[in-house]
Design an enzyme around this catalytic site. Structure first.
Site, PDB file in Angstrom:
ATOM      1  N   HIS A   1      -2.896   6.368   4.466  1.00 28.21           N
ATOM      2  CA  HIS A   1      -1.463   6.451   4.765  1.00 28.21           C
ATOM      3  C   HIS A   1      -0.945   7.804   4.279  1.00 28.21           C
ATOM      4  O   HIS A   1      -1.301   8.266   3.192  1.00 28.21           O
ATOM      5  CB  HIS A   1      -0.682   5.366   4.008  1.00 28.21           C
ATOM      6  CG  HIS A   1      -0.879   3.969   4.520  1.00 28.21           C
ATOM      7  ND1 HIS A   1      -1.591   3.667   5.658  1.00 28.21           N
ATOM      8  CD2 HIS A   1      -0.403   2.786   4.040  1.00 28.21           C
ATOM      9  CE1 HIS A   1      -1.558   2.351   5.848  1.00 28.21           C
ATOM     10  NE2 HIS A   1      -0.854   1.796   4.880  1.00 28.21           N
TER      11      HIS A   1
ATOM     12  N   CYS B   1       0.808  -1.225   0.000  1.00 27.03           N
ATOM     13  CA  CYS B   1       0.000   0.000   0.000  1.00 27.03           C
ATOM     14  C   CYS B   1       0.844   1.279   0.000  1.00 27.03           C
ATOM     15  O   CYS B   1       0.571   2.216  -0.750  1.00 27.03           O
ATOM     16  CB  CYS B   1      -0.950  -0.005   1.194  1.00 27.03           C
ATOM     17  SG  CYS B   1      -0.192  -0.557   2.730  1.00 27.03           S
TER      18      CYS B   1
END
Ligand code: A2P
Length: 327
Positions: free
Chosen positions: A236, A129
């Site tokens: 994130h 990710c």
């Protein structure tokens, strides 16, 4: 004609998001099969108005002409079952780290290296990710100014560790002890994602370094990383410091990024506008801001890159790969 599609890990954090993204993109599904462990076999999940019963994943699960399988059920499940699925003629898009660095497996971010899909042999890996959102921003800059060195510092959401990570934050603010993480994540941060390696880096940090090189086809690129878990549910964030071989103009960098596929520039500091996890949550794009010259080197920048780790960092990227497969 639709696709016979399977989701492996359908009850998980990413598995459920696969279904949401497939629905949003109106992905042409002819038959849908949902798999998980024996623990959740029998669970009913609704997709597009129809109920589907989750089956236990078994060695014969792919003996029914499944075209594409999206896997997100952990490394050991992928290690065992992705080759079985591929041997039955199914193309696996695997979200685990099991196959990413295998030289026979393409590692693909559709905005960056779609051409690599062509040489797959039944398994295509979905990158980590943190790597996905970084390379979406780095690729257009590498093409123009050739990157010399990258320093990654990440601020990663708990959902990246699945349902267990999410629950640790929910329960942690109520004062309960963590079950997934080695320390409390509520009102804290943890500079430790995945396991520690011999060289003192974590595996997450080494994934970012190695996967960036593979996706950008730049095995020589100098990269270092520090990855940190923070008490955020989704999204994130990354501080990325980049040094270039060539000179640049900072306005050109902002323009190039604004016109790059999958990137949204949010960079209006006078009005307090910059990317944040709460703005990226639920979105498929990569948000870039705080773009400024690094005045400590000859040719370098700092930027701040945020994306929904369960969407672009996992489910959206995998569904985009599936879309390329059926094109
Ligand atoms: P289950 O619900 O049966 O445990 P998350 O990352 O959010 O924790 O989700 C992990 C996903 O992977 C879940 O859907 C989980 O199913 C699935 N899973 C875990 N182990 C296996 C296994 N051995 N075989 C199939 N699916 C598995």
């Amino acid at each position: 004609m639709g696709v016979k599609l399977a989701i492996v890990g359908a009850t998980g954090m990413v598995g459920r998001k696969f279904l949401e993204v497939l629905k949003e993109k109106n992905f042409p599904i002819d038959k849908l099969y949902l798999f998980a462990s024996s623990k959740s076999a029998g669970t009913v999940i609704n997709y597009n108005g129809n109920d589907y019963v989750v089956e236990e994943l078994k060695e014969d699960s792919f003996d029914r002409g499944i075209d594409i399988a999206l896997f997100s059920a952990g490394g050991s499940t992928s290690e065992k079952f992705a080759p079985i699925a591929a041997s039955k003629g199914c193309v696996v898009v695997d979200n685990s780290s099991a196959w990413r660095m295998d030289e026979n497996v393409p590692l693909v971010v559709p905005e960056v290296n779609p051409e690599d899909i062509k040489w797959h042999k039944g398994i295509i890996a979905n990158p980590n990710c943190s790597t996905i959102q970084a390379v979406v921003a780095l690729k257009p800059l590498d093409d123009l100014y050739k990157i010399k060195r990258v320093i990654y510092s990440t601020y990663q959401a708990v959902s990246g560790a699945g349902m267990g990570g999410y629950q640790d934050l929910v329960n942690g603010v109520k004062g309960e002890a963590p079950k997934k993480f080695p320390h409390p994540i509520a009102y804290n941060l943890i500079p430790h994602i995945d396991v520690f390696m011999e060289n003192g880096y974590t595996k997450e940090e080494m994934k970012m370094i190695n996967e960036t090189r593979k996706i950008l086809h730049r095995p020589d690129m100098k990269i270092t990383a520090t990855t940190v878990r923070v008490p955020v549910f989704y999204g994130h964030s990354e501080s990325i410091n980049v040094e270039f071989e060539k000179e640049f103009n900072i306005d050109d960098i902002k323009n190039v990024l604004s016109n790059s596929p999958g990137v949204v520039v949010v960079d209006d500091v006078k009005n307090n506008k910059y990317p944040m996890p709460i703005l990226a949550e639920g979105k498929n794009e990569v948000f870039v801001g705080r773009i400024r010259r690094d005045e400590s080197v000859d040719s370098g920048i700092n930027m701040w890159v945020v994306a929904d780790n369960i969407r672009k960092g996992a489910a959206t990227n995998a569904v985009q790969i599936a879309e390329l497969l059926i094109k």
